[in-house]
Design a protein around this motif. Structure first.
Motif, PDB file in Angstrom:
ATOM      1  N   GLU A  91      11.784   5.442  -7.793  1.00 49.14           N
ATOM      2  CA  GLU A  91      11.840   4.431  -7.180  1.00 49.14           C
ATOM      3  C   GLU A  91      11.658   4.300  -5.849  1.00 49.14           C
ATOM      4  N   ASN A  92      11.439   3.177  -4.828  1.00 46.19           N
ATOM      5  CA  ASN A  92      10.965   3.289  -3.789  1.00 46.19           C
ATOM      6  C   ASN A  92      11.705   2.415  -3.192  1.00 46.19           C
ATOM      7  N   LEU A  93      12.152   2.122  -2.139  1.00 48.03           N
ATOM      8  CA  LEU A  93      12.450   1.201  -0.971  1.00 48.03           C
ATOM      9  C   LEU A  93      11.795   0.784   0.006  1.00 48.03           C
ATOM     10  N   GLU A  99      -7.904  16.893  11.454  1.00 53.03           N
ATOM     11  CA  GLU A  99      -7.874  15.511  12.207  1.00 53.03           C
ATOM     12  C   GLU A  99      -6.420  15.307  12.582  1.00 53.03           C
ATOM     13  N   ASP A 100      -5.449  15.877  11.229  1.00 50.02           N
ATOM     14  CA  ASP A 100      -4.180  15.833  11.325  1.00 50.02           C
ATOM     15  C   ASP A 100      -3.304  16.676  10.790  1.00 50.02           C
ATOM     16  N   PRO A 101      -2.948  17.705  11.546  1.00 47.53           N
ATOM     17  CA  PRO A 101      -2.912  18.511  10.513  1.00 47.53           C
ATOM     18  C   PRO A 101      -1.380  18.624  10.067  1.00 47.53           C
ATOM     19  N   THR A 102      -0.288  17.725  10.831  1.00 46.48           N
ATOM     20  CA  THR A 102       0.818  17.556  10.153  1.00 46.48           C
ATOM     21  C   THR A 102       0.028  17.035   8.733  1.00 46.48           C
ATOM     22  N   ARG A 103      -0.607  16.897   7.906  1.00 49.84           N
ATOM     23  CA  ARG A 103      -0.762  16.128   6.472  1.00 49.84           C
ATOM     24  C   ARG A 103      -0.806  17.823   5.290  1.00 49.84           C
ATOM     25  N   VAL A 104      -0.929  18.947   6.665  1.00 51.47           N
ATOM     26  CA  VAL A 104      -0.298  20.043   5.164  1.00 51.47           C
ATOM     27  C   VAL A 104       1.029  20.247   5.098  1.00 51.47           C
ATOM     28  N   ILE A 155       1.908  19.853   1.153  1.00 51.33           N
ATOM     29  CA  ILE A 155       3.486  20.956   0.097  1.00 51.33           C
ATOM     30  C   ILE A 155       4.490  19.978   0.148  1.00 51.33           C
ATOM     31  N   ARG A 156       4.974  18.935   0.731  1.00 51.98           N
ATOM     32  CA  ARG A 156       6.169  18.201   0.496  1.00 51.98           C
ATOM     33  C   ARG A 156       5.734  17.564  -0.797  1.00 51.98           C
ATOM     34  N   PHE A 157       4.956  16.685  -1.156  1.00 56.95           N
ATOM     35  CA  PHE A 157       4.507  15.924  -1.988  1.00 56.95           C
ATOM     36  C   PHE A 157       4.120  16.680  -3.597  1.00 56.95           C
ATOM     37  N   GLU A 158       3.600  18.241  -3.238  1.00 60.33           N
ATOM     38  CA  GLU A 158       3.599  18.555  -4.043  1.00 60.33           C
ATOM     39  C   GLU A 158       5.028  19.041  -4.843  1.00 60.33           C
ATOM     40  N   PHE A 201      -8.801   3.939   3.962  1.00 64.04           N
ATOM     41  CA  PHE A 201      -9.288   5.420   4.339  1.00 64.04           C
ATOM     42  C   PHE A 201      -9.373   6.417   5.437  1.00 64.04           C
ATOM     43  N   ARG A 202      -7.891   5.793   6.231  1.00 61.91           N
ATOM     44  CA  ARG A 202      -7.453   6.508   7.153  1.00 61.91           C
ATOM     45  C   ARG A 202      -6.210   7.255   6.629  1.00 61.91           C
ATOM     46  N   ARG A 203      -5.428   7.160   5.223  1.00 57.96           N
ATOM     47  CA  ARG A 203      -4.924   7.919   4.635  1.00 57.96           C
ATOM     48  C   ARG A 203      -4.746   8.852   4.316  1.00 57.96           C
ATOM     49  N   ASP A 204      -3.728   9.951   4.151  1.00 58.35           N
ATOM     50  CA  ASP A 204      -3.872  11.597   3.731  1.00 58.35           C
ATOM     51  C   ASP A 204      -4.176  11.725   2.851  1.00 58.35           C
ATOM     52  N   ILE A 258       8.709  -0.511   1.925  1.00 58.44           N
ATOM     53  CA  ILE A 258       7.749  -1.507   0.901  1.00 58.44           C
ATOM     54  C   ILE A 258       6.614  -0.990   2.343  1.00 58.44           C
ATOM     55  N   ASP A 259       5.195  -1.218   2.425  1.00 56.14           N
ATOM     56  CA  ASP A 259       4.024  -1.105   3.004  1.00 56.14           C
ATOM     57  C   ASP A 259       3.279  -2.638   3.205  1.00 56.14           C
ATOM     58  N   ILE A 260       2.776  -3.615   3.828  1.00 62.96           N
ATOM     59  CA  ILE A 260       2.397  -4.710   3.869  1.00 62.96           C
ATOM     60  C   ILE A 260       0.572  -3.993   5.139  1.00 62.96           C
ATOM     61  N   VAL A 305       1.038  -1.244   0.302  1.00 62.18           N
ATOM     62  CA  VAL A 305       0.215  -0.016  -0.007  1.00 62.18           C
ATOM     63  C   VAL A 305       1.139   1.394   0.195  1.00 62.18           C
ATOM     64  N   GLY A 306       0.387   2.021  -0.284  1.00 62.63           N
ATOM     65  CA  GLY A 306       0.679   3.427   0.013  1.00 62.63           C
ATOM     66  C   GLY A 306       2.072   4.127  -1.126  1.00 62.63           C
ATOM     67  N   GLY A 307       2.866   5.020   0.120  1.00 59.86           N
ATOM     68  CA  GLY A 307       4.224   5.407  -1.576  1.00 59.86           C
ATOM     69  C   GLY A 307       4.503   4.340  -2.371  1.00 59.86           C
ATOM     70  N   PHE A 308       4.857   3.219  -1.676  1.00 61.46           N
ATOM     71  CA  PHE A 308       5.217   2.332  -2.745  1.00 61.46           C
ATOM     72  C   PHE A 308       4.489   2.154  -4.023  1.00 61.46           C
ATOM     73  N   VAL A 309       3.251   2.062  -3.845  1.00 65.74           N
ATOM     74  CA  VAL A 309       2.099   1.696  -5.103  1.00 65.74           C
ATOM     75  C   VAL A 309       2.078   3.016  -5.526  1.00 65.74           C
ATOM     76  N   ARG A 310       2.479   4.207  -4.648  1.00 66.93           N
ATOM     77  CA  ARG A 310       2.180   5.627  -5.846  1.00 66.93           C
ATOM     78  C   ARG A 310       3.390   5.758  -6.874  1.00 66.93           C
ATOM     79  N   ASP A 311       4.480   5.573  -5.958  1.00 69.09           N
ATOM     80  CA  ASP A 311       5.764   5.330  -6.783  1.00 69.09           C
ATOM     81  C   ASP A 311       5.738   4.272  -7.859  1.00 69.09           C
ATOM     82  N   ILE A 312       5.810   2.778  -7.433  1.00 75.41           N
ATOM     83  CA  ILE A 312       5.601   2.129  -8.720  1.00 75.41           C
ATOM     84  C   ILE A 312       4.602   2.715 -10.114  1.00 75.41           C
TER      85      ILE A 312
HETATM   86  P1  ATP Z   1       7.666   8.794   1.210  1.00 72.71           P
HETATM   87  O1  ATP Z   1       8.277   8.689  -0.123  1.00 72.71           O
HETATM   88  O2  ATP Z   1       8.544  10.327   1.590  1.00 72.71           O
HETATM   89  O3  ATP Z   1       8.261   7.756   1.900  1.00 72.71           O
HETATM   90  P2  ATP Z   1       5.405   7.787   1.587  1.00 72.71           P
HETATM   91  O4  ATP Z   1       4.019   7.965   0.680  1.00 72.71           O
HETATM   92  O5  ATP Z   1       5.995   6.245   1.460  1.00 72.71           O
HETATM   93  O6  ATP Z   1       6.532   8.983   1.237  1.00 72.71           O
HETATM   94  P3  ATP Z   1       5.545   7.407   4.627  1.00 72.71           P
HETATM   95  O7  ATP Z   1       5.456   8.408   5.817  1.00 72.71           O
HETATM   96  O8  ATP Z   1       6.769   6.491   4.653  1.00 72.71           O
HETATM   97  O9  ATP Z   1       5.466   8.087   3.277  1.00 72.71           O
HETATM   98  O10 ATP Z   1       4.494   6.823   4.427  1.00 72.71           O
HETATM   99  C1  ATP Z   1       3.134   5.969   3.783  1.00 72.71           C
HETATM  100  C2  ATP Z   1       1.977   5.987   3.806  1.00 72.71           C
HETATM  101  O11 ATP Z   1       1.483   5.979   5.392  1.00 72.71           O
HETATM  102  C3  ATP Z   1       1.814   7.283   2.945  1.00 72.71           C
HETATM  103  O12 ATP Z   1       1.218   6.300   1.424  1.00 72.71           O
HETATM  104  C4  ATP Z   1      -0.049   7.184   3.512  1.00 72.71           C
HETATM  105  O13 ATP Z   1      -0.773   6.634   3.249  1.00 72.71           O
HETATM  106  C5  ATP Z   1       0.264   6.917   5.313  1.00 72.71           C
HETATM  107  N1  ATP Z   1       0.606   8.016   6.267  1.00 72.71           N
HETATM  108  C6  ATP Z   1       1.969   8.778   6.611  1.00 72.71           C
HETATM  109  N2  ATP Z   1       1.629   9.597   6.812  1.00 72.71           N
HETATM  110  C7  ATP Z   1      -0.067   9.912   7.389  1.00 72.71           C
HETATM  111  C8  ATP Z   1      -0.498  10.934   8.276  1.00 72.71           C
HETATM  112  N3  ATP Z   1       0.181  11.866   8.741  1.00 72.71           N
HETATM  113  N4  ATP Z   1      -1.951  10.977   8.228  1.00 72.71           N
HETATM  114  C9  ATP Z   1      -2.670   9.507   6.809  1.00 72.71           C
HETATM  115  N5  ATP Z   1      -1.889   8.694   6.682  1.00 72.71           N
HETATM  116  C10 ATP Z   1      -0.728   9.358   6.442  1.00 72.71           C
END
Ligand code: ATP
Length: 403
Positions: A28-30, A149-154, A158-161, A103-106, A32-34, A16-23
């Motif tokens: 490249e993304n090393l 709910e999670d302001p660090t998402r701001v 910006i970082r992903f933008e 659904f809980r993801r950013d 892996i979140d399962i 899931v997550g960043g690995f799928v996005r980057d594929i």
């Molecule tokens: P990077 O390439 O910067 O490592 P990443 O997307 O892999 O980007 P991580 O911080 O490793 O970032 O987070 C892994 C995954 O966890 C994200 O892709 C996202 O789905 C989820 N995630 C991380 N932080 C949050 C957050 N603050 N709120 C919701 N989901 C989050």
């Protein structure tokens, strides 16, 4: 193999997550979140067994890390549902389905999964429009209260933008601005904000990130001492090119600490009081703090004493710069921008810094000088003459002393 193990255990397993996005982006993304629908610990044990890999388990959270090589690790978690009891709190967690977990993801682009089980292997699971947003270059939250709910998402937005040259989707940006204006960033702990700062300092486009933070009025709120003046913006924008230029020009064995370089630049236009406040606010290490304060302490003196209008000897250049770290020296070059100053600093790093006298205290004793403060003065004089080029050999130095 993860898929086969999952099938044997009767579990559904996804990457899931960043690995799928980057594929999908071909990046490249090393990391892996399962996600496992079911017992992640049992699954991670089987996986680690199969690869003879090291396993770290966090029983309390039901998560585990399988370490295959130094920089290649797999995080395994149980699919979960999260909810927040109040804004900016840490979430309450329950077991759930992959759909709940995504659904809980950013952002939508981080909310996709790829199935690993044999049936459906490789299928992309995309409940929230992640693929569409990747294609359109949009950062989009999954629900309206996300930033509250999670302001660090701001910061993450910006970082992903800036990393992918995307932009926030219109509504997402409005929610981000509202969340920022509400002052909610003030409720986030220093640790979490600083974690975001350091994540940003690892990105390649730091100036764009900072300018975006300024535009969204975040910088003022979290790091009020930083003054992103036009001069500082210019230094930041040139920084990467300058680092590359200097690395080529310098005979310096270690490459500079890039995070420290940027921290120094960000503090380079502050006075001592603000620099101290800011580095305290950022909870920097003692070493980083000392570097920053040192830069502030020497900045004005060095820049004026090394400027083109001043006629000084090599020994004076040496004395101005001795003891300063390579990072401070580079930042002095960058904020000065004056050719003469830069050349003098390069000369110091490449030629003067490592010059030492051949003679030592022992030679002075042999010459009959009485031990005391005079020792130091004499050695300084020899060093000065040597730096200024009039002494080459040990014999030259001895002759000089005798005179
Ligand atoms: P990077 O390439 O910067 O490592 P990443 O997307 O892999 O980007 P991580 O911080 O490793 O970032 O987070 C892994 C995954 O966890 C994200 O892709 C996202 O789905 C989820 N995630 C991380 N932080 C949050 C957050 N603050 N709120 C919701 N989901 C989050």
């Amino acid at each position: 193999e993860a898929g086969r193990i999952a099938d044997d255990e009767g579990l559904s397993v996804y990457v899931v997550g960043g690995f799928v996005r980057d594929i999908i982006l071909g990046v490249e993304n090393l990391d892996i979140d399962i996600v496992v629908e079911g017992d992640a610990l049992r699954f991670s044990e089987k996986l680690a067994d199969y690869y003879c890999a090291h396993l770290t388990k966090h029983d309390r959270f039901g998560t585990a890390v399988v370490v295959l090589e130094d920089d290649f690790k797999i995080d395994v978690v149980t699919a979960r549902k999260e909810y927040y009891e109040y804004p900016a709190s840490l979430p309450v967690i329950e077991g759930g389905t992959i759909k709940d977990d995504l659904f809980r993801r950013d952002f939508t682009i981080n909310s996709m999964a790829i199935k690993l089980n044999k049936s459906g292997f490789g299928n992309i699971v995309d409940f929230y429009g992640g693929r569409r947003d990747l294609q359109m270059g949009l950062i989009r939250i999954l629900y309206n209260l996300s930033f509250v709910e999670d302001p660090t998402r701001v910061f993450r937005a910006i970082r992903f933008e800036q990393r992918y040259d995307f932009r926030m989707e219109e509504k997402t940006e409005e929610f981000a601005i509202k969340a920022i204006e509400s002052g909610i960033l003030g409720k986030v702990s220093h640790e979490r904000i600083n974690f975001e700062l350091f994540s940003m300092l690892k990105e390649s486009n730091i100036p764009a990130i900072l300018e975006r933070m300024e535009q969204l009025h975040i910088l003022k709120k979290v790091y009020p001492q930083i003054m992103l003046t036009n001069d500082l913006k210019k230094v930041l924008r040139n920084a990467e090119e300058d680092f590359a230029y200097f690395s080529e020009k310098l005979n310096h064995p270690e490459s500079p600490d890039r995070t420290l370089l940027y921290l120094l630049i960000l503090h380079s236009n502050m006075d001592h009081e603000n620099a101290a406040k800011s580095s305290e606010n950022m909870r920097l290490t003692k070493e980083y703090k000392e570097e920053i304060l040192k830069l502030i302490e020497v900045r004005d003196r060095v820049l004026s004493n090394l400027s083109g209008n001043v006629d000084i000897s090599y020994y004076d250049v040496y004395n101005e710069l001795k003891g300063l770290s390579i990072e401070i020296l580079l930042v002095l070059c960058m904020i000065s921008g004056e050719k003469k100053v830069i050349n003098r600093i390069i000369l110091y790093i490449n030629n003067l810094k490592n010059i030492k006298t051949y003679i030592s205290g022992k030679d002075l004793r042999d010459l009959g000088v009485k031990p005391g403060p005079e020792y130091k003065l004499l050695l300084e004089e020899v060093l000065a003459a040597k730096l200024n080029g009039s002494l080459q050999t040990y014999k030259d130095e001895l002759e000089f002393l005798k005179r």
